[in-house]
Design a protein around this motif. Structure first.
Motif, PDB file in Angstrom:
ATOM      1  N   GLU A  17      -0.478  -6.231 -43.442  1.00 38.85           N
ATOM      2  CA  GLU A  17      -0.380  -7.326 -44.412  1.00 38.85           C
ATOM      3  C   GLU A  17       0.704  -8.322 -44.029  1.00 38.85           C
ATOM      4  N   HIS A  36      -6.915  -9.131 -49.299  1.00 43.27           N
ATOM      5  CA  HIS A  36      -5.525  -9.421 -49.661  1.00 43.27           C
ATOM      6  C   HIS A  36      -5.094 -10.758 -49.068  1.00 43.27           C
ATOM      7  N   TRP A  37      -5.437 -10.986 -47.822  1.00 45.17           N
ATOM      8  CA  TRP A  37      -5.072 -12.243 -47.159  1.00 45.17           C
ATOM      9  C   TRP A  37      -5.756 -13.432 -47.801  1.00 45.17           C
ATOM     10  N   TYR A  90      -6.657 -13.611 -50.936  1.00 41.06           N
ATOM     11  CA  TYR A  90      -6.041 -13.787 -52.245  1.00 41.06           C
ATOM     12  C   TYR A  90      -4.659 -14.439 -52.133  1.00 41.06           C
ATOM     13  N   ALA A  91      -3.859 -14.005 -51.182  1.00 43.50           N
ATOM     14  CA  ALA A  91      -2.476 -14.457 -51.048  1.00 43.50           C
ATOM     15  C   ALA A  91      -2.354 -15.792 -50.313  1.00 43.50           C
ATOM     16  N   TYR A 141      -0.897  -0.328 -43.852  1.00 43.03           N
ATOM     17  CA  TYR A 141      -1.293  -1.441 -44.714  1.00 43.03           C
ATOM     18  C   TYR A 141      -0.186  -2.491 -44.793  1.00 43.03           C
ATOM     19  N   THR A 197     -14.494  -7.875 -51.350  1.00 42.23           N
ATOM     20  CA  THR A 197     -13.224  -8.355 -50.778  1.00 42.23           C
ATOM     21  C   THR A 197     -13.430  -9.046 -49.456  1.00 42.23           C
TER      22      THR A 197
END
Length: 92
Positions: free
Chosen positions: A10, A30-31, A33-34, A6, A88
């Motif tokens: 990431e 995650h990508w 969101y960031a 992970y 997500t």
């Protein structure tokens, strides 16, 4: 091992999940969101004949794979109202 996978995924510049399960969806989420980074959604059914053809030069193979995935390089997708879809993976 999953945590190391992970973290490496990431921190990478490009992500290409090997299957459409939780790990791939988590990294894509995650990508998003960031900050939007590229991820490639593979079209394995179209890629298979080229993987099986070992006589293709590497440059030709790379061009074919890029052409197959020209439309799947991490563009944002509008979230459709469909039950059972992972939140997500889609953007509102």
């Amino acid at each position: 091992m999953a945590a190391i996978d992970y973290i490496i995924s990431e921190k990478s510049d490009v992500f290409m999940p090997s299957h459409g399960r939780n790990m791939g969806h988590a990294i894509q989420g995650h990508w998003l969101y960031a900050g939007h980074k590229k991820y490639i959604t593979p079209t394995r059914r179209l890629m298979l004949p080229y993987f099986l053809n070992s006589s293709l030069p590497e440059a030709v193979f790379n061009n074919i794979i890029k052409e197959l995935h020209g439309e799947s390089l991490g563009q944002r997708e509008l979230r459709a109202i469909k039950a059972g879809r992972d939140v997500t993976k889609y953007v509102q």
